[in-house]
Write a protein that holds these residues in place. Sequence first.
Motif, PDB file in Angstrom:
ATOM      1  N   ALA A 165     -44.195 -47.235  11.729  1.00  0.00           N
ATOM      2  CA  ALA A 165     -44.429 -48.265  12.738  1.00  0.00           C
ATOM      3  C   ALA A 165     -45.871 -48.740  12.662  1.00  0.00           C
ATOM      4  O   ALA A 165     -46.692 -48.199  11.919  1.00  0.00           O
ATOM      5  N   GLU A 166     -46.136 -49.781  13.449  1.00  0.00           N
ATOM      6  CA  GLU A 166     -47.476 -50.333  13.605  1.00  0.00           C
ATOM      7  C   GLU A 166     -48.034 -50.766  12.248  1.00  0.00           C
ATOM      8  O   GLU A 166     -47.369 -51.473  11.505  1.00  0.00           O
TER       9      GLU A 166
ATOM     10  N   ASN B 201     -36.817 -39.531  10.087  1.00  0.00           N
ATOM     11  CA  ASN B 201     -35.654 -40.248  10.598  1.00  0.00           C
ATOM     12  C   ASN B 201     -34.472 -39.279  10.722  1.00  0.00           C
ATOM     13  O   ASN B 201     -33.469 -39.393  10.016  1.00  0.00           O
TER      14      ASN B 201
ATOM     15  N   LEU C 262     -40.002 -42.132   9.588  1.00  0.00           N
ATOM     16  CA  LEU C 262     -40.096 -43.163  10.607  1.00  0.00           C
ATOM     17  C   LEU C 262     -41.476 -43.790  10.514  1.00  0.00           C
ATOM     18  O   LEU C 262     -42.482 -43.077  10.455  1.00  0.00           O
TER      19      LEU C 262
ATOM     20  N   THR D 165     -41.299 -57.658  10.524  1.00  0.00           N
ATOM     21  CA  THR D 165     -42.229 -56.772   9.826  1.00  0.00           C
ATOM     22  C   THR D 165     -42.586 -57.358   8.461  1.00  0.00           C
ATOM     23  O   THR D 165     -41.765 -57.989   7.803  1.00  0.00           O
TER      24      THR D 165
ATOM     25  N   GLY E 294     -37.247 -53.146  10.612  1.00  0.00           N
ATOM     26  CA  GLY E 294     -37.200 -53.844  11.881  1.00  0.00           C
ATOM     27  C   GLY E 294     -37.713 -55.273  11.795  1.00  0.00           C
ATOM     28  O   GLY E 294     -38.547 -55.625  10.957  1.00  0.00           O
TER      29      GLY E 294
ATOM     30  N   GLN F 207     -40.111 -49.649  12.523  1.00  0.00           N
ATOM     31  CA  GLN F 207     -40.126 -50.374  13.795  1.00  0.00           C
ATOM     32  C   GLN F 207     -40.453 -51.849  13.560  1.00  0.00           C
ATOM     33  O   GLN F 207     -41.239 -52.193  12.680  1.00  0.00           O
ATOM     34  N   GLY F 208     -39.867 -52.714  14.369  1.00  0.00           N
ATOM     35  CA  GLY F 208     -40.131 -54.141  14.252  1.00  0.00           C
ATOM     36  C   GLY F 208     -41.579 -54.507  14.544  1.00  0.00           C
ATOM     37  O   GLY F 208     -42.324 -53.749  15.168  1.00  0.00           O
TER      38      GLY F 208
ATOM     39  N   SER G 243     -44.136 -54.609  12.653  1.00  0.00           N
ATOM     40  CA  SER G 243     -45.124 -53.749  12.004  1.00  0.00           C
ATOM     41  C   SER G 243     -45.619 -54.416  10.729  1.00  0.00           C
ATOM     42  O   SER G 243     -45.201 -55.525  10.385  1.00  0.00           O
TER      43      SER G 243
END
Length: 264
Positions: free
Chosen positions: A182-183, A191, A180, A151, A148, A166-167, A169
Motif C-alpha cells: 500500500a501507499e 496476503n 500486502l 494505483t 487496487g 491497496q488502491g 498507491s
Amino acid sequence: MIHLTAIIGSGAKLGEKVEIGPHTIVGGEVIIGDGTIIGANAIIEGEVVIGRGNRIGHGTIIGGEPQDVSFSPSRRSRVEIGDNNLVREYCTIHRGTIEGSATRIGDENFLMAGVHVGHNCDVGNKTIIANNVLLGGNVTVADRAFLGGGTTFHQNMRVGRLVMVQGSSAFGRDLPPFTLAAERNAVFGLNIIGLRRAGFSAAQRDEIKRAFKLLYFSGLNTRQALERSREMKWTQVGSEFFDFVTEAGKRGICPYRGDGSAED
C-alpha cells in the motif's frame, strides 16, 4: 455477428462466433479467436492476437503505438492476449517497443475500466486489475495478483504472485510474492486471506511466514537474508519467494512498513 458499421481489415482472421460492435475498427493483421466479443468504438490495430472467449469493452484500444519517444512506427512488434479475459471499457494495451517484442496478457484476467497496460508488460493469469491502474512499460504482474484502483506502477518493476495492492498507491520497487502492499513502495504484511482462498495449506502459509520474517524481521540486509536463505531448506513456495527477491532489479524490493507482525 459483425455490426454493419464496423470496419474489418481484409487480412484480419476471425474465429467462429466472434461478435464485433458498432464503429469498431479491426486492422488487417489482427487474429481473434472463437467466441470473443468486442464492444462498440474499439480500435484493434497492428499485429494483435486475441484468444478465445474474451470480452473486450467499448472504446478499448489494443495494439496502439507504445508511448516511447525512441519508438519508430516501422518497427514490428505485437500484442498477445490469451483466453477468457474480461477487458472493460476504455482500456489501452500498447504493443511492444523493441523490434519483434510483445506485450502479453495471459488467461482469465479482469481488467476494469480505464486500465493502461504499457509496452512490453507481461500480465499472468487470473489477475484482477481495478479501474484506472497504470502499468508503465516492461511491468510484470504474476498470477492472481490484485491491483487496487488508481494505483501506478513504474516501468521495469515486478509484482509477485498473489500480491494484493491497496488502491491509490504507487510503486517503483518490486513487490515480493504473497505480500500486502500500500501507499508508496511499502509492504505491510502477507496476503493470508488470499493464500487461503488460493488453497495454500497451513504448512505452506507457515513457510511463507518464515521466509517473510527472514527477509524483513531478522535484522539482516537483503543480501545477508538471501545468503541465510540458501543455508535453509525450502519447498516450492519458500523458494519462489527468495528467487523473486534474488532477481530484483536495480531499485530493489519494497521495504516493510507494518506493525511488526505476520500473523496467520
